[in-house]
Write an enzyme that holds these catalytic residues in place. Structure first.
Site, PDB file in Angstrom:
ATOM      1  N   HIS A 248      38.864  15.861  66.372  1.00  0.00           N
ATOM      2  CA  HIS A 248      39.699  15.647  65.197  1.00  0.00           C
ATOM      3  C   HIS A 248      39.407  14.366  64.418  1.00  0.00           C
ATOM      4  O   HIS A 248      39.749  14.267  63.230  1.00  0.00           O
ATOM      5  CB  HIS A 248      41.170  15.643  65.623  1.00  0.00           C
ATOM      6  CG  HIS A 248      42.118  16.085  64.560  1.00  0.00           C
ATOM      7  ND1 HIS A 248      41.866  15.943  63.211  1.00  0.00           N
ATOM      8  CD2 HIS A 248      43.344  16.672  64.625  1.00  0.00           C
ATOM      9  CE1 HIS A 248      42.878  16.422  62.513  1.00  0.00           C
ATOM     10  NE2 HIS A 248      43.780  16.870  63.340  1.00  0.00           N
TER      11      HIS A 248
ATOM     12  N   TYR B 184      57.207  17.422  61.513  1.00  0.00           N
ATOM     13  CA  TYR B 184      55.972  16.938  60.891  1.00  0.00           C
ATOM     14  C   TYR B 184      55.213  18.136  60.337  1.00  0.00           C
ATOM     15  O   TYR B 184      54.816  19.027  61.076  1.00  0.00           O
ATOM     16  CB  TYR B 184      55.128  16.215  61.941  1.00  0.00           C
ATOM     17  CG  TYR B 184      53.745  15.784  61.484  1.00  0.00           C
ATOM     18  CD1 TYR B 184      53.471  14.448  61.225  1.00  0.00           C
ATOM     19  CD2 TYR B 184      52.700  16.690  61.353  1.00  0.00           C
ATOM     20  CE1 TYR B 184      52.214  14.032  60.837  1.00  0.00           C
ATOM     21  CE2 TYR B 184      51.439  16.290  60.955  1.00  0.00           C
ATOM     22  CZ  TYR B 184      51.198  14.968  60.710  1.00  0.00           C
ATOM     23  OH  TYR B 184      49.950  14.563  60.320  1.00  0.00           O
TER      24      TYR B 184
END
Length: 736
Positions: free
Chosen positions: A475, A591
């Site tokens: 990531h 989120y």
């Protein structure tokens, strides 16, 4: 041995008569073609680099400018207003390279220099004009389907200044920088976001803490951020990469890496080597265009360019472990990949005779690996679990056991590879008659066996025994839309352009001249094997704790949602709030990731989906006294609020990245701030993919170790919440 002899360009034999030299024309031909390919690639990259640097102008516009200036000079018109004469005065008449410059030559050189300077000035003017136009974001706040006259004018100007046929990186210099939000706005939005989660006393205490922060520490911290925003391309992204990703000392498997799935219902071939051959060839085609910068840039509405910075490290990239922080190693022009199969690592060359291997040739190479029956070397089977466990043991082991000799050579082969390929022995995919197969497929892509993916590589391509494929992505170097763009291109190329024979093989002929894939060699001592087993134990415990549920929601999709004049994203986010409240009986911080790629080197921002408006709607759904009309009104208000927050996040006015950077500055300055410590998150992880008009897939994760969560239960709550919201619109239509 035949392959070994073919790989030698020349041989010599010592005889009594002297040395006999034998040249291999075939190998020399391949060497020649490789050189030609390399220089052709460099020439294309050089050409495209120039096109990018002068965009939105073009090299031909320079020639036009020179001709125009020269023509005006011969017509006895001086467009430079005396500047050409000033340049002539400073040109040397004599030099070591020439004896004398005539007056005419001086005039021509001066005119060319002036034309070039004027051309470069116009390029800068065009870029700054385009940057100013791209700094306008009013268009994103306009109602869907409606466009004001000012926005239409703005869009026309952006198109006019954007030039023709831009390359991938053409707009980079024209993208605006991410603005630093106003402190008052950020604090106000933060307080608004936590209001539905706190009781009156808690909220009053939070207001006091926020007021003290705004008065005391915030002004000083904000000044440092403003200075950084003027100096750096992006005031967030480098710190985000460093502190959120690279400084993390826990496992990146599960916690950071993410996965991407194959097409849901179809497998174009069930031959593992053939699918790998086509897909790897498609990836190489994509990489070639990427290295040349020939992909078209992504543009919102087909007009507003997105930042392409993250594409640069897609290939030839590895995350290298460190004791305190990791770093990203990015290389260029890597010509091999590494394949893992049944505990063995193989090196496969991707070029032959100066060209990419064809799909049939790659299938041939991968089939050779599948047919190989050799056993793993001691410590080789679970070696990759070092990348799945904690970072510090991996960093120490790398320094001690992989710093020289055969281990360093083999590790270098992995870390310098274009990407990593796993030929997996398992069978995976989605079977509608056995819905839980989707859960196993997702878990396999997320963590596998904890030792059959090299989690540090930029991405791992996984090809299963039945031909199903997927990707596991590290990531730190990029976000999901980047790998998603590549993946869509690869799948389309695989199925619609390359295709397969009736028997399921790659199209093309066998090449008997290819050298066999080579096994990587290891000398792993017992002490290192114990470290490997320790990393594996940590990774397996983490993987076994992942409670995964994939919900294939096919009752309706974005087609029906849009008919209700609602954003699909807002609809789903509100459904998630309803599902979570029903699951746990309370609300929590939520989120949702939003992109900020309209700014240079932008990555993501947080959208806090749990709002005062969404909680009011959720409570109305659980209140039998509320009417359908009241619930729909609350839903509309909630959806509009969510859309507005999403737009604010996209345009640089989010909450969390600003607070994150203020927190980093406070730590660097050794300033303690109670307000900046008020962050927490727990519960479920949910990602969703809207497929076509009538399908949405939800990927839900939680931990078995948590007594409060159950991914399957939450998935069923999501399904019911989606259906209940749809029922509101159905009831409204019946009432009308």
């Amino acid at each position: 041995m035949a392959e070994a002899h073919q790989a030698v360009a020349f041989q010599f034999t010592v005889t009594p008569e002297g040395i006999k030299l034998q040249l291999s024309r075939e190998v020399l031909k391949h060497i020649y073609l490789s050189g030609v390919t390399t220089w052709r690639k460099r020439a294309i990259q050089f050409k495209n680099g120039i096109l990018t640097e002068v965009y939105p102008a073009s090299p031909s516009s320079w020639l036009f400018m020179v001709i125009a200036i020269m023509s005006s000079m011969y017509a006895r018109v001086d467009p430079s207003m005396g500047m050409i004469d000033s340049i002539k005065k400073v040109l040397p008449v004599r030099s070591v390279y020439y004896d004398y410059l005539t007056v005419q030559t001086q005039t021509v050189l001066s005119a060319i220099l002036f034309a070039t300077a004027l051309w470069l000035s116009l390029i800068l003017l065009l870029r700054y004009t385009l940057k100013a136009l791209l700094s306008y974001h009013g268009w994103i706040f306009e109602p869907h389907g409606k466009m004001s006259a000012s926005t239409k004018l703005w869009m026309s100007l952006v198109k006019m200044f954007s030039g023709r046929r831009p390359l991938l990186y053409s707009f980079q210099a024209a993208l605006p920088r991410l603005p630093v939000p106003n402190i008052d706005d950020t604090i106000q939005r933060y307080l608004e976001s936590v209001r539905p989660l706190l009781d009156d006393d808690q909220y009053k205490q939070m207001e006091i803490v926020a007021t003290e922060f705004k008065k005391d520490q915030a002004p000083k911290l904000q000044k440092y951020l403003l200075v950084k925003s003027w100096w750096a391309n992006n005031y967030v992204s480098d710190w985000w990469e460093e502190y959120i990703y690279l400084k993390g000392r826990g496992p990146i498997m599960v916690n950071s890496n993410f996965y991407t799935m194959d097409m849901l219902y179809t497998i174009p071939t069930h031959r593992q080597a053939a699918r790998a051959g086509n897909v790897v060839h498609a990836i190489l085609q994509y990489r070639r265009k990427l290295e040349r910068g020939e992909h078209a840039p992504m543009r919102a509405l087909g007009v507003v360019p997105m930042c392409s910075y993250q594409y640069e490290r897609m290939f030839n990239t590895t995350r290298i472990p460190g004791l305190e922080t990791d770093y990203i190693q990015h290389l260029r022009n890597r010509k091999h990949l590494v394949v893992y199969h049944q505990g063995r690592f193989f090196k496969v060359w991707l070029y032959y005779g100066g060209r990419h291997l064809l799909p049939s040739e790659l299938e041939q190479q991968f089939q050779r690996i599948l047919n190989d029956t050799t056993e793993p070397q001691p410590g080789e089977l679970k070696l990759a679990s070092l990348t799945a466990g904690n970072r510090v043991p991996w960093a120490k082991a790398r320094q001690k056991y992989f710093n020289d000799g055969v281990n360093k050579m083999s590790l270098d082969v992995i870390e310098t590879a274009a990407f990593f390929l796993t030929l997996d022995n398992e069978v995976h995919g989605y079977d509608p008659e056995r819905p839980r197969t989707m859960d196993l497929y997702a878990k396999s892509l997320l963590h596998g066996t904890c030792y059959d993916r090299w989690f540090d590589k930029s991405f791992n391509l996984i090809v299963y025994k039945n031909g199903k494929i997927g990707v596991n992505t590290e990531h730190s170097w990029a976000d999901a839309p980047i790998i998603g763009h590549m993946w869509e291109d690869i799948l389309a190329t695989d199925v619609f352009h390359l295709g397969y024979t009736e028997e399921g093989h790659c199209k093309g002929d066998i090449n008997k001249g290819l050298t066999f894939p080579s096994r990587l060699q290891w000398d792993i001592p017992k002490a290192c094997q114990e470290i490997i087993e320790g990393s594996y134990a940590i990774a397996k415990e983490l993987a076994d704790d992942v409670d995964f549920y994939c919900c294939v929601f096919d009752e309706f999709g974005k087609g029906l949602i849009k008919k209700s004049r609602t954003s699909p994203d807002a609809f789903i986010q509100i459904a998630l709030q309803l599902a979570h409240f029903r699951d746990k009986g309370e609300f929590c911080l939520t989120y949702e990731s939003s992109m900020t790629r309209m700014f240079r080197e932008g990555r993501t921002e947080t959208v806090r989906s749990c709002t005062i408006e969404s909680t009011a709607f959720v409570r109305s759904m659980e209140d039998e006294a509320c009417t359908v009309r009241q619930r729909l009104a609350l839903f509309r208000r909630s959806a509009e609020k969510h859309q507005n927050m999403y737009r604010l996040a996209m345009t640089g006015a989010g909450i969390d990245r600003h607070l994150f950077c203020l927190y980093i500055v406070s730590k660097l300055l050794d300033i303690e701030s109670p307000f900046l410590k008020q962050v927490a998150d727990d519960g479920y992880g949910v990602s969703y993919n809207v497929v076509g008009e009538n399908l949405i897939t939800f990927h839900i994760s939680s931990k078995y170790s948590s007594p409060e969560t159950d991914s399957h239960r939450f998935g069923q709550n999501i399904r019911q919440a989606m259906l209940d919201i749809k029922a509101l619109f159905n009831q409204k239509q019946k009432a009308n």
